[in-house]
Scaffold this motif. Sequence first.
Motif, PDB file in Angstrom:
ATOM      1  N   LEU A  30      13.210   8.869  -2.825  1.00 54.42           N
ATOM      2  CA  LEU A  30      11.830   9.344  -2.721  1.00 54.42           C
ATOM      3  C   LEU A  30      11.650  10.702  -3.397  1.00 54.42           C
ATOM      4  O   LEU A  30      10.727  10.898  -4.194  1.00 54.42           O
ATOM      5  CB  LEU A  30      11.428   9.435  -1.248  1.00 54.42           C
ATOM      6  N   PHE A  31      12.533  11.646  -3.088  1.00 46.87           N
ATOM      7  CA  PHE A  31      12.336  13.026  -3.544  1.00 46.87           C
ATOM      8  C   PHE A  31      12.693  13.227  -5.011  1.00 46.87           C
ATOM      9  O   PHE A  31      12.249  14.189  -5.629  1.00 46.87           O
ATOM     10  CB  PHE A  31      13.135  13.989  -2.662  1.00 46.87           C
ATOM     11  N   LYS A  32      13.481  12.328  -5.589  1.00 48.91           N
ATOM     12  CA  LYS A  32      13.840  12.478  -6.998  1.00 48.91           C
ATOM     13  C   LYS A  32      12.936  11.653  -7.914  1.00 48.91           C
ATOM     14  O   LYS A  32      13.119  11.637  -9.123  1.00 48.91           O
ATOM     15  CB  LYS A  32      15.308  12.073  -7.210  1.00 48.91           C
ATOM     16  N   ASN A  33      11.979  10.941  -7.325  1.00 52.39           N
ATOM     17  CA  ASN A  33      11.019  10.167  -8.102  1.00 52.39           C
ATOM     18  C   ASN A  33       9.656  10.861  -7.994  1.00 52.39           C
ATOM     19  O   ASN A  33       8.958  10.726  -6.993  1.00 52.39           O
ATOM     20  CB  ASN A  33      10.959   8.736  -7.535  1.00 52.39           C
ATOM     21  N   GLU A  34       9.289  11.612  -9.027  1.00 57.41           N
ATOM     22  CA  GLU A  34       8.077  12.441  -8.988  1.00 57.41           C
ATOM     23  C   GLU A  34       6.832  11.615  -8.648  1.00 57.41           C
ATOM     24  O   GLU A  34       5.989  12.019  -7.848  1.00 57.41           O
ATOM     25  CB  GLU A  34       7.862  13.132 -10.345  1.00 57.41           C
ATOM     26  N   GLU A  35       6.735  10.441  -9.254  1.00 59.74           N
ATOM     27  CA  GLU A  35       5.555   9.607  -9.060  1.00 59.74           C
ATOM     28  C   GLU A  35       5.470   9.106  -7.611  1.00 59.74           C
ATOM     29  O   GLU A  35       4.404   9.145  -6.986  1.00 59.74           O
ATOM     30  CB  GLU A  35       5.626   8.410 -10.026  1.00 59.74           C
ATOM     31  N   LEU A  36       6.597   8.663  -7.078  1.00 62.28           N
ATOM     32  CA  LEU A  36       6.636   8.152  -5.712  1.00 62.28           C
ATOM     33  C   LEU A  36       6.397   9.274  -4.702  1.00 62.28           C
ATOM     34  O   LEU A  36       5.687   9.102  -3.698  1.00 62.28           O
ATOM     35  CB  LEU A  36       7.980   7.474  -5.438  1.00 62.28           C
ATOM     36  N   LEU A  37       6.981  10.447  -4.953  1.00 63.77           N
ATOM     37  CA  LEU A  37       6.784  11.587  -4.051  1.00 63.77           C
ATOM     38  C   LEU A  37       5.311  12.002  -4.043  1.00 63.77           C
ATOM     39  O   LEU A  37       4.740  12.278  -2.983  1.00 63.77           O
ATOM     40  CB  LEU A  37       7.680  12.757  -4.473  1.00 63.77           C
ATOM     41  N   GLU A  38       4.690  12.003  -5.206  1.00 62.04           N
ATOM     42  CA  GLU A  38       3.275  12.372  -5.290  1.00 62.04           C
ATOM     43  C   GLU A  38       2.411  11.345  -4.549  1.00 62.04           C
ATOM     44  O   GLU A  38       1.472  11.715  -3.828  1.00 62.04           O
ATOM     45  CB  GLU A  38       2.846  12.460  -6.763  1.00 62.04           C
ATOM     46  N   SER A  77       3.354   9.583  -2.031  1.00 62.63           N
ATOM     47  CA  SER A  77       3.613   9.805  -0.609  1.00 62.63           C
ATOM     48  C   SER A  77       2.819  11.011  -0.092  1.00 62.63           C
ATOM     49  O   SER A  77       2.224  10.962   0.993  1.00 62.63           O
ATOM     50  CB  SER A  77       5.125  10.026  -0.405  1.00 62.63           C
ATOM     51  N   ILE A  78       2.789  12.087  -0.874  1.00 65.52           N
ATOM     52  CA  ILE A  78       2.047  13.296  -0.481  1.00 65.52           C
ATOM     53  C   ILE A  78       0.551  12.986  -0.367  1.00 65.52           C
ATOM     54  O   ILE A  78      -0.098  13.381   0.615  1.00 65.52           O
ATOM     55  CB  ILE A  78       2.307  14.435  -1.492  1.00 65.52           C
ATOM     56  N   GLN A  79       0.008  12.282  -1.348  1.00 68.28           N
ATOM     57  CA  GLN A  79      -1.419  11.948  -1.323  1.00 68.28           C
ATOM     58  C   GLN A  79      -1.761  11.040  -0.133  1.00 68.28           C
ATOM     59  O   GLN A  79      -2.781  11.225   0.540  1.00 68.28           O
ATOM     60  CB  GLN A  79      -1.815  11.254  -2.640  1.00 68.28           C
ATOM     61  N   LYS A 101       0.843  -1.203   0.000  1.00 64.16           N
ATOM     62  CA  LYS A 101       0.000   0.000   0.000  1.00 64.16           C
ATOM     63  C   LYS A 101       0.872   1.245   0.000  1.00 64.16           C
ATOM     64  O   LYS A 101       2.022   1.183   0.418  1.00 64.16           O
ATOM     65  CB  LYS A 101      -0.861   0.028   1.281  1.00 64.16           C
ATOM     66  N   PRO A 102       0.338   2.391  -0.415  1.00 66.99           N
ATOM     67  CA  PRO A 102       1.099   3.638  -0.325  1.00 66.99           C
ATOM     68  C   PRO A 102       1.433   3.972   1.134  1.00 66.99           C
ATOM     69  O   PRO A 102       0.724   3.579   2.057  1.00 66.99           O
ATOM     70  CB  PRO A 102       0.149   4.682  -0.914  1.00 66.99           C
ATOM     71  N   ASN A 103       2.505   4.714   1.315  1.00 65.25           N
ATOM     72  CA  ASN A 103       2.988   5.088   2.652  1.00 65.25           C
ATOM     73  C   ASN A 103       3.308   6.575   2.637  1.00 65.25           C
ATOM     74  O   ASN A 103       3.815   7.093   1.632  1.00 65.25           O
ATOM     75  CB  ASN A 103       4.241   4.262   2.971  1.00 65.25           C
ATOM     76  N   SER A 104       3.030   7.261   3.729  1.00 63.75           N
ATOM     77  CA  SER A 104       3.323   8.703   3.796  1.00 63.75           C
ATOM     78  C   SER A 104       4.826   8.978   3.867  1.00 63.75           C
ATOM     79  O   SER A 104       5.278  10.067   3.509  1.00 63.75           O
ATOM     80  CB  SER A 104       2.651   9.308   5.030  1.00 63.75           C
TER      81      SER A 104
END
Length: 419
Positions: A341-349, A351-353, A299-302
């Motif tokens: 995490l921060f250099k992967n736009e999709e993963l960062l987004e 995480s934010i969601q 699952k996604p994680n913050s």
Amino acid sequence: MNIGIIGLGDMGRLYAKAFAKAGYTVCGCDLPANRQQLENELTPFGITIVESGKEVSVNNDLIIYSVEADKLEQVVAQYAPYTKAGAIVAGQTSVKTPEIAAFEKYLPESAHIITFHGMHGPGFEPKGQTLIIINHRGTEEAVQRMFDLFTAIGSEIVEMTDYHAHDKIVADTQAVTHVGFESMGTAWKEAGFFPWENASYIGGIDNVKILTTLRIFSYKAHVYAGLAILNPYAKQQVKRYAVSESELFKLMIQEEEATFRARLYRARDFVFHESRKPIMLSDKVMKEFSLSQNHELQKPNSHLSILSMVDAWYHLGVNPYDNLICQTPPFRLRLGIAEYLFKNEELLEESIQAALYDKTIRGDDLEFHSAVREWSSIIGYGDMEGYKKHFNDVQAFFQGRLEEGNKQSAELIRRLMME
């Protein structure tokens, strides 16, 4: 150069063996109760166990104090008067401000103070590991002898001229790094589950988080307590980490997306601008090292622990890439997963969601928030015994998996460093 070590704990024994293997004459001492066990372990390496620190101090050209940071002054006061004239004296603690103060206070004027810090735990041989040498009060000849010694055992030597600069960097690379992972361990303990059994903690970044947490809790509490509480720069940095985490958590529960996003992007641009040489952790390798059996449930994680770290670096004006001079494996992994995490736009987004809108993980984030506050308070109060007790409670929770976690994390570190 005859070498004597006062304190033959994990790191003292590790370096005693390395020096002996390189052909040096080595002796050492520890508490009387440990003598027989030490003789059994170290005599085959040609290392002599002596009665006390007095014998070590009188007879050796290099005297190394390898004792717990909070006991160092007491031990130096006891044995410094016996220091051989012209000897080099060093300490092996991870925080140098109290160490240098004790040496200046008790050592004779003739002693050269050239201290060092191996940037690794006892699970790694010194060969190939970063080692900091700090010449506080030594001649060029004495410094050269130290360089020759550590070159002989294969250390990657970095010279620093100022112990204050060392302690500032170590506050970031070790004290705050450890608090992040310790807080994760505390949160999982308080939530009452093992993270590898939870769908929110399955995936490459989480494998690194879990294994590094288990690695830290597989060692002794006093190592981390001394680092956090006796380092004069650690309190400020740990406090900043706690403030960053708290402010981000408030934005999450208020679902303030615009402010939350802008804040993280500002921190990202400060820490991860393109002129930095990236660490580039391998996604393939990170995914291999899982303790979980249910990979399809991911699952996604913050990733609140990582978001907070990058935000804290921004507010402290610290660029962690500058601090790789004093890197440890956990710090390099932590910076590596933050970069990932921060250099992967999709993963960062993602995480934010998850941070803002996924209520199913909000309880876990609340436990983490409480844990960070607890650790920050203990360190802020300078509560050495409270720190050790808190640490040992979490250690007991994970007891059955610490050995496996330590082995897997060592292999993970080795593989990621090779990529």
